[in-house]
Design a protein around this motif. Structure first.
Motif, short mmCIF file in Angstrom:
data_model
loop_
_atom_site.label_atom_id
_atom_site.label_comp_id
_atom_site.label_asym_id
_atom_site.label_seq_id
_atom_site.Cartn_x
_atom_site.Cartn_y
_atom_site.Cartn_z
N VAL A 51 0.83 -1.21 0.00
CA VAL A 51 0.00 0.00 0.00
C VAL A 51 0.86 1.26 0.00
O VAL A 51 0.60 2.20 -0.76
N ALA A 180 -8.45 -0.45 -1.98
CA ALA A 180 -8.03 -1.86 -2.13
C ALA A 180 -9.07 -2.82 -1.58
O ALA A 180 -9.06 -4.00 -1.94
N ARG A 185 -9.61 -2.74 -6.50
CA ARG A 185 -8.32 -3.23 -5.99
C ARG A 185 -7.35 -3.57 -7.12
O ARG A 185 -6.18 -3.28 -7.05
N LEU A 189 -3.54 -2.59 -6.65
CA LEU A 189 -2.70 -3.65 -6.11
C LEU A 189 -2.93 -4.95 -6.87
O LEU A 189 -4.06 -5.29 -7.19
#
Length: 190
Positions: A51, A180, A185, A189
């Motif tokens: 993150v 996320a 998300r 990521l």
């Protein structure tokens, strides 16, 4: 000192005509490389799944835009003439502009990208720093700026990028973490 150093660059430019075309190309279009480096930073951070890395990549892009915006009032307040308007008889490879010279927008952008990407990923930061130094050198080589203009630009860009990160890292990390947890998300990521 600034004028003397510029004259050394200009003498080097006169002695290296084989370097004119690549220097002109990079000085003008090298900004595209910095865009690619920012995307690479986001991609590396995204693939890491961290993150903070993704937040740093987002901050790097935003800080670059902010650095150039912060630079504009400074450029107009200082209002330094470009070398080719004040030094007769120099070799000029730059496209002439009426914009003031100090600090260099190109160097400011490059310094911000390099510092921002250094936070994202050290290896990519080293590549971006080398590209930033090359951008600064080519801007002087083509006679668009004095050495002091590009040094100030690199420093200003780096200061804005690091300062931005220090100010927004918690909030931006929280935002990335929140996104996320949604269907988006996959964008942030892997």
């Amino acid at each position: 000192m600034n004028h003397w150093l510029f004259e050394q660059f200009n003498a080097f430019a006169r002695a290296t005509p084989w370097l004119h075309a690549p220097a002109q190309f990079y000085a003008q279009y090298g900004v595209v490389l910095f865009g690619v480096l920012l995307v690479a930073g986001w991609w590396i951070a995204r693939r890491s799944g961290q993150v903070m890395g993704v937040a740093a990549a987002i901050s790097a892009g935003g800080a670059t835009l902010l650095a150039v915006a912060v630079n504009q009032p400074i450029v107009h307040a200082v209002h330094e003439a470009r070398p080719y308007t004040t030094l007769p008889g120099i070799l000029v490879l730059a496209n002439r502009s009426t914009d003031p010279s100090f600090p260099s927008d190109h160097a400011t952008m490059a310094g911000a990208v390099a510092a921002g990407l250094w936070i994202v990923n050290r290896r990519l930061g080293i590549v971006a720093a080398a590209a930033a130094v090359l951008m600064a050198l080519t801007r002087v080589y083509i006679a668009a700026h004095y050495p002091g203009d590009v040094l100030a630009g690199l420093a200003l860009g780096a200061i804005v990028a690091v300062g931005t990160w220090l100010l927004v890292r918690r909030a931006l990390s929280w935002g990335v973490r929140a996104v996320a947890e949604t269907r988006l998300r996959v964008v942030l990521l892997s």
